[in-house]
Motif scaffolding. Structure first.
Motif, mmCIF file in Angstrom:
data_model
loop_
_atom_site.group_PDB
_atom_site.id
_atom_site.type_symbol
_atom_site.label_atom_id
_atom_site.label_comp_id
_atom_site.label_asym_id
_atom_site.label_seq_id
_atom_site.Cartn_x
_atom_site.Cartn_y
_atom_site.Cartn_z
ATOM 1 N N UNK A 111 0.846 -1.130 -0.006
ATOM 2 C CA UNK A 111 0.002 -0.040 0.105
ATOM 3 C C UNK A 111 0.827 1.167 -0.028
ATOM 4 N N UNK A 112 0.748 2.053 -0.968
ATOM 5 C CA UNK A 112 1.838 3.376 -1.072
ATOM 6 C C UNK A 112 1.578 4.199 0.257
ATOM 7 N N UNK A 113 2.316 4.611 0.579
ATOM 8 C CA UNK A 113 2.410 5.550 1.868
ATOM 9 C C UNK A 113 2.103 6.988 1.717
ATOM 10 N N UNK A 114 1.570 7.635 2.677
ATOM 11 C CA UNK A 114 0.935 9.133 2.239
ATOM 12 C C UNK A 114 2.238 10.121 2.909
ATOM 13 N N UNK A 115 2.277 11.073 2.122
ATOM 14 C CA UNK A 115 3.380 12.132 2.839
ATOM 15 C C UNK A 115 3.012 13.434 2.643
ATOM 16 N N UNK A 116 2.950 14.101 4.026
ATOM 17 C CA UNK A 116 2.517 15.388 3.976
ATOM 18 C C UNK A 116 3.754 16.516 4.414
ATOM 19 N N UNK A 142 -10.399 5.935 11.744
ATOM 20 C CA UNK A 142 -9.840 7.094 11.030
ATOM 21 C C UNK A 142 -10.846 7.199 9.718
ATOM 22 N N UNK A 143 -11.460 6.354 9.245
ATOM 23 C CA UNK A 143 -12.446 6.380 8.161
ATOM 24 C C UNK A 143 -13.772 7.167 8.701
ATOM 25 N N UNK A 144 -13.991 6.603 9.946
ATOM 26 C CA UNK A 144 -15.429 7.237 10.423
ATOM 27 C C UNK A 144 -14.913 8.649 10.738
ATOM 28 N N UNK A 173 -2.913 19.024 2.228
ATOM 29 C CA UNK A 173 -2.580 17.795 3.002
ATOM 30 C C UNK A 173 -3.651 17.210 3.564
ATOM 31 N N UNK A 174 -4.599 18.163 4.096
ATOM 32 C CA UNK A 174 -6.042 17.460 4.769
ATOM 33 C C UNK A 174 -6.770 16.381 3.411
ATOM 34 N N UNK A 175 -6.744 17.321 2.223
ATOM 35 C CA UNK A 175 -7.452 16.623 1.283
ATOM 36 C C UNK A 175 -6.875 15.488 0.860
ATOM 37 N N UNK A 194 -7.317 12.403 3.554
ATOM 38 C CA UNK A 194 -8.458 12.045 3.562
ATOM 39 C C UNK A 194 -8.808 11.109 2.403
ATOM 40 N N UNK A 195 -8.196 11.461 1.187
ATOM 41 C CA UNK A 195 -8.384 10.479 -0.209
ATOM 42 C C UNK A 195 -7.582 9.334 -0.141
ATOM 43 N N UNK A 196 -6.438 9.553 0.572
ATOM 44 C CA UNK A 196 -5.767 8.196 1.094
ATOM 45 C C UNK A 196 -6.305 7.301 1.816
ATOM 46 N N UNK A 197 -6.765 7.727 2.977
ATOM 47 C CA UNK A 197 -7.468 6.898 3.899
ATOM 48 C C UNK A 197 -8.682 6.320 3.168
#
Length: 321
Positions: free
Chosen positions: A202-207, A245-247, A308-310, A313-316
């Motif tokens: 699963x690709x990581x997310x970076x902010x 986190x999805x909730x 970052x927030x956007x 949220x899409x990554x989750x």
């Protein structure tokens, strides 16, 4: 009836007061010892030695000896007078008291022998009347809390078998907890991310201020493997349950609590009560942002804003269930 209810109420209050008093006194004593810089006695070259406190087994032994003496006298008296028509139940009660005293003596011996020695790469565990055994750090799949009035922890292997447990009042408990956190929990939390259910990473997310990845770690009950989202903030790793986190990002909850130490909370300013402590900490943040708060700290650890927030949220939303 009222006498029974009153007696039960008094017993419950007494149990609560005794438990609270013993726990508070023990923690205060440990805190003063650490402030004075007094080292714990370490046996056999151990980094940490954990033993039950002397009063824990001495008190049981004293009470057990009293039970043995009283039970023996009552048994002898009842046995010599049973032929005169004395109720046999008195002899049974006397024998039960005697056996309880003997069991208490065995228990006190067991508690006195119990110890855990933490070495560089393993632990030597002697619990109760069992022989001392070696527990390799690699065999520990999960370190879980024990839910009782005094607290504690237990270590389990990958099959869910309990390797050892330690009471929260034991001398050296805090040091062992820190040792396991550093030697077992943290290395697993910072290990490379695992593969998703389809065998693809699963690709990581970076902010800007932090990063995150999805992996599986043995954090569930019995040491079962469970998926987590790991937030990397500075030198800390915060583990969060993906479903929670999805909730949060779906607007079904306002705060998500971490499964790791230090305790942290991922919160949405749009969903947290403004009058609460968290609401005051999140005051002034855009409603679409997300903020990570550490327990008992006024300063926000990190804030995900705008892009970052956007993207977070899409990554989750795209993570495996």
């Amino acid at each position: 009836m009222w006498i029974t209810i009153t007696s039960v109420g008094i017993a419950m209050v007494a149990a609560f007061v005794i438990t609270t008093s013993v726990t508070a006194a023990t923690k205060r004593s440990d805190r003063r010892r650490r402030e004075r810089g007094e080292p714990l006695p370490n046996e056999g070259g151990a980094l940490v030695t954990v033993r039950l406190r002397t009063f824990q087994w001495v008190l049981i032994r004293v009470v057990a000896i009293v039970f043995v003496v009283v039970g023996a006298l009552l048994s002898l008296g009842a046995a010599t007078t049973i032929s005169t028509g004395v109720d046999p139940s008195l002899l049974i009660v006397a024998i039960v008291i005697l056996l309880a005293g003997i069991g208490g003596i065995v228990l006190s011996r067991s508690l006195r022998r119990t110890r855990v020695l933490a070495m560089e790469d393993h632990l030597l565990v002697r619990q109760g009347l069992q022989r001392e055994r070696r527990v390799d750090l690699r065999a520990i799949a999960a370190v879980l809390p024990i839910a009782n009035q005094y607290g504690g922890l237990q270590a389990r292997d990958a099959t869910g078998k309990r390797l050892f447990h330690v009471m929260g009042l034991a001398r050296g408990y805090a040091e062992l907890e820190a040792y396991l956190q550093e030697s077992v929990v943290r290395p697993r939390m910072t290990a490379p991310a695992g593969l998703g259910p389809n065998g693809v990473s699963v690709p990581p997310w970076r902010g800007v201020a932090c990063s995150a990845d999805w992996t599986t770690v043995p954090l569930g009950p019995g040491g079962r493997v469970r998926p987590v989202i790991r937030l990397f903030v500075g030198g800390d790793v915060v583990a969060l349950q993906p479903a929670e986190v999805r909730a949060l990002i779906d607007g079904r909850t306002g705060v998500v609590e971490s499964d790791s130490q230090p305790l942290a909370f991922l919160a949405s300013p749009a969903l947290v009560d403004p009058s609460s402590l968290g609401g005051r900490q999140l005051a002034g943040l855009p409603p679409e942002s997300l903020a990570l708060l550490y327990d008992a700290q006024e300063v926000r650890a990190v804030v995900l804003r705008d892009g970052d927030a956007l993207t977070f949220r899409a990554w989750v939303s795209g993570l495996p269930c």
